[in-house]
Write an enzyme that holds these catalytic residues in place. Structure first.
Site, PDB file in Angstrom:
ATOM      1  N   GLU A 462      15.504 -41.925  -0.150  1.00  0.00           N
ATOM      2  CA  GLU A 462      15.132 -41.370   1.158  1.00  0.00           C
ATOM      3  C   GLU A 462      14.249 -42.323   1.960  1.00  0.00           C
ATOM      4  O   GLU A 462      14.353 -42.401   3.183  1.00  0.00           O
ATOM      5  CB  GLU A 462      14.427 -40.020   0.990  1.00  0.00           C
ATOM      6  CG  GLU A 462      15.354 -38.853   0.673  1.00  0.00           C
ATOM      7  CD  GLU A 462      15.875 -38.850  -0.756  1.00  0.00           C
ATOM      8  OE1 GLU A 462      15.349 -39.620  -1.585  1.00  0.00           O
ATOM      9  OE2 GLU A 462      16.817 -38.081  -1.051  1.00  0.00           O
ATOM     10  N   HIS A 531      14.680 -26.338  -2.276  1.00  0.00           N
ATOM     11  CA  HIS A 531      15.878 -26.399  -1.432  1.00  0.00           C
ATOM     12  C   HIS A 531      15.794 -25.353  -0.326  1.00  0.00           C
ATOM     13  O   HIS A 531      16.803 -24.902   0.191  1.00  0.00           O
ATOM     14  CB  HIS A 531      17.148 -26.145  -2.257  1.00  0.00           C
ATOM     15  CG  HIS A 531      17.452 -27.244  -3.228  1.00  0.00           C
ATOM     16  ND1 HIS A 531      16.762 -27.416  -4.387  1.00  0.00           N
ATOM     17  CD2 HIS A 531      18.376 -28.240  -3.192  1.00  0.00           C
ATOM     18  CE1 HIS A 531      17.244 -28.458  -5.044  1.00  0.00           C
ATOM     19  NE2 HIS A 531      18.221 -28.979  -4.339  1.00  0.00           N
TER      20      HIS A 531
END
Ligand SMILES: Cc1ncc(C[n+]2csc(CCOP(=O)(O)OP(=O)(O)O)c2C)c(N)n1
Length: 728
Positions: A462, A531
């Site tokens: 990321e 999530h």
């Protein structure tokens, strides 16, 4: 060719080059000493990091750079700025925090750059510049340019994850980048033995499938040899390299540091390897009168330094309010297209091993419904699975059974496709965005249509995804990065808040960072703690970022298209719970939702409900219920969280006198807290009741349905708060 020239011409050229390099070494050293001296006189505040004894490295590498190449200096690399031709007066003004410095006083020497001269400023976060350099190299490869990126860093920075992510990606894609490690054996006081378990930095190159080279960084001729070879290979697309230059710093870590942790004999040994003295030996062997040459050079450089200091001292300090300028790019918007030849992208595509539309005719189609094929996110059953609690009907505008209705996810895909079609500078990068089409299917079909060079699958990196986006963006591309889940942005946090958000500011407004980070956010998909997050409050207090949140299908498309055209970093919040549930008929004409403008979704007179993202439908449902009870609520969809459109909110409060802010993000220090504070400060006299907030509980997003339901706001909670406000 050299072979056709007379021997004396070759010799003359060599001599000219040697003298130029010798002059450059002295120039860097004397400017470096001048900076230390100004620091001792308190004319330069803050940290000063001398590069004395390390000069051969920037001088050697910059010698082979062309105008179109880009370079990423280390904090000791005053030499890079000088070698690239940055005006010395401007440099000293930068050190002194003056208006004529590169950043106009906004930051110290370390973090400035000069894009016109291909110098890209680093942040203080060691190693963070490496993913940015990789992004620049990605641009060169994508556009088939022969330019290279050269990134300098200390051996200490190689312990950072960014080092790994950057070299890994550069190795995978054979990018034209040279990583230059200035190994001075200490990271501040920490010796190399405590920095890494291996003997050399260069041996790490093997793990990244690239060439690793080690050289004596004190001997300019050795540096020139390895620099020429590495830059030449990168330019010819033969791959990146990791070059380790062994060196030593004369001074302490900074001018405040007496560096007593280094043994005296070690210092004495390295004094015998002073790069200027070594080069003088070489010059003497070639018959140069070094004493005379040195005297002449020093005189000229001293004059140059005097002029630079005089310029800097004459430059005014900035006025306080100038601090407010250049948080965002203020210049003219980038032209819609950078001149990119489509055939170049096709070629890059073939190299990337990708397929073009022609190659898959009859295959996947852009705009194919997301449900038409497999992708379920990480085994979570997808956003279409059963959801906790009763879900509100979506407003007519965003829910329809019409055959042509477009889902929220399709709208995102359409926005990406249309912008890629319109502007070849737009490209996508992220995990599994290519052949798979993204974990949720948002990019499905785009790889086949636009090719592997514009829809780039990245490793799980990321920080690299965000940092490389910055590098590509500042060189004119328009990257759209996808986080597989918004939660994972935490792994790229530094690149967002330090690299991207500050870029324009620390470059004095002379840089734009047109990039978008798509963040599949929010709960109600049985995602649990990692999530389900709504990440906006991590970023709301960071200047330099725009943050948008799409609560409708129209905005999923219109806001994303506007975000892609913006010249600043934009965090685009999109909601997994809306992906397949929200559907709408979209207009045939171009859909662009302006950034920074809230929308009144329902008119009302008794109460204002301010919301955004996935709570919009809940708020509208609550407003309908209130109407049945005889109260009219105005529902405002913020759409952009930064910059916040408080004017639309204020206009409403002035009529209703009551306000409720509802969001799925947690209550503590969320958007609601900011709105409540601003209303208390600016609109207190219009209030008939306290500002109320309905938000998630201050816990992680728990997994089990009853826990998640308890934590999340819903229609009943909004209604309860609204009734309380109305009865106040
Ligand atoms: C991520 C990060 N952690 C800590 C620091 C504080 N710091 C500044 S310079 C430095 C040592 C750097 O060593 P190295 O990378 O080898 O470069 P050198 O200073 O030796 O040239 C440290 C720890 C920082 N700037 N960034």
């Amino acid at each position: 060719m050299a072979t056709n020239r007379k021997p004396e011409t070759v010799l003359e050229e060599r001599t000219r080059r040697d003298i130029q390099l010798y002059r450059q070494l002295w120039r860097v050293r004397l400017f470096d000493r001048a900076v230390s001296s100004l620091h001792r006189q308190n004319k330069i505040l803050g940290g000063v990091y001398s590069g004395e004894w390390q000069e051969a490295i920037p001088v050697g590498f910059c010698h082979f750079l062309d105008e179109s190449d880009v370079v990423f200096p280390l904090h000791r690399d005053l030499g890079v700025f000088l070698a690239r031709g940055v005006d010395p007066g401007v440099l000293i003004a930068q050190f002194m925090g003056r208006r004529d410095g590169l950043s106009g006083g906004r930051d110290s020497f370390l973090h400035a750059g000069d894009l016109e001269r291909g110098v890209i400023g680093a942040t203080s976060m060691l190693g963070s510049t490496l993913p940015v350099a990789v992004g620049a190299a990605l641009r060169f490869k994508m556009l088939d340019e022969s330019s290279v990126a050269v990134a300098f860093f200390g051996e200490g920075a190689t312990a950072r994850g960014d080092f790994h992510e950057a070299l890994n990606f550069a190795g995978i894609h054979h990018l034209p980048v040279v990583f230059v490690c200035e190994n001075n054996f200490y990271a501040y006081s920490t010796p190399m033995s405590l920095e890494m378990p291996v003997e050399t930095v260069a041996e790490r190159a093997a793990a990244y499938g690239m060439r690793g080279v080690r050289c004596n960084g004190q001997d300019l001729n050795r540096v020139l040899d390895v620099a020429e070879a590495a830059i030449d290979r990168a330019r010819k697309r033969e791959g990146p390299a990791l070059v380790e230059c062994l060196t030593y710093r004369h001074h302490g870590h900074s001018e405040h540091d007496p560096a007593r942790y280094r043994p005296e004999d070690e210092l004495a040994e390295w004094a015998g390897r002073d790069p200027i003295q070594l080069f003088e030996l070489y010059l003497k062997n070639r018959g140069q009168d070094v004493a005379a040459l040195a005297a002449e050079i020093k005189l000229k450089v001293e004059e140059e330094i005097d002029r630079a200091i005089a310029f800097a001292e004459a430059s005014p300090l900035p006025s306080g309010e100038e601090a407010l300028r250049h948080v965002f790019y203020e210049g003219a918007p980038l032209p819609a297209r950078v001149s990119i030849d489509a055939s170049v992208l096709k070629r890059a595509d073939a190299e990337a091993g990708g397929r073009t539309v022609e190659a898959v005719a009859g295959g996947a189609r852009v705009g194919a419904p997301a449900s038409s094929g497999g992708a379920k996110p990480e085994g979570h059953g997808g956003a279409a699975g059963p959801l906790p609690g009763e879900l509100p009907r979506l407003p007519a505008a965003t829910e329809t059974t019409s055959a042509e209705a477009v889902s929220y996810l399709d709208a995102i895909r359409q926005a990406l496709d249309e912008e890629m079609e319109r502007d070849p500078a737009v490209f996508i990068l992220g995990e599994d965005v290519g052949r798979l089409g993204g974990a949720f299917g948002a990019t499905r079909g785009l790889f086949e249509k636009h090719g592997a060079s514009r829809v780039i699958d990245t490793p799980i990196s990321e920080s690299l995804i965000v940092g490389a986006s910055v590098g590509a963006a500042v060189l004119g591309l328009r990257p759209v990065a996808e986080m597989q889940f918004a939660d994972f942005i935490s792994c790229g946090f530094d690149q967002v808040v330090n690299t991207a958000a500050t870029f324009c500011y620390r470059h004095g407004g002379r840089a734009r960072v047109p990039m978008v980070i798509r963040l599949p956010a929010g709960a109600r998909i049985h995602g649990g703690l990692f999530h389900s997050q709504n990440p906006e409050s991590f970023f709301l207090s960071t200047p330099g970022l725009k943050i948008v949140a799409a609560g409708t299908v129209e905005d999923a498309k219109g806001l994303l298209k506007s975000a892609i055209r913006d010249d600043n970093p934009v965090l685009f919040l999109e909601y997994k719970s809306l992906y397949r549930r929200a559907k709408a008929l979209l207009p045939a004409e171009e859909l662009l939702t302006p950034i920074g403008q809230a929308a009144v979704r329902m008119k009302g007179e008794d109460l204002t409900i301010v919301t955004y993202g996935p709570l919009l439908s809940f708020c509208l449902e609550a407003a309908e219920a209130l109407r049945a009870e005889g109260a009219s609520a105005e529902v405002i969809d913020l759409r952009t969280l930064r910059p916040l459109d408080l004017e639309t909110v204020a206009r409403s409060i002035q009529r209703t006198g009551r306000i409720l802010v509802a969001h799925e993000d947690r209550r503590f220090a969320g958007v609601g807290a900011e709105i409540a504070a601003r209303i208390a400060e600016e609109l207190f006299e219009f209030l008939d009741a306290p500002v109320l907030r309905v938000a998630s509980a201050d816990t992680p997003y728990a997994f089990s349905p009853p826990l998640e339901e308890f934590i999340l706001p819903d229609t009943a909670k909004i209604l309860a708060a609204a009734r309380k406000l109305l009865s106040y």
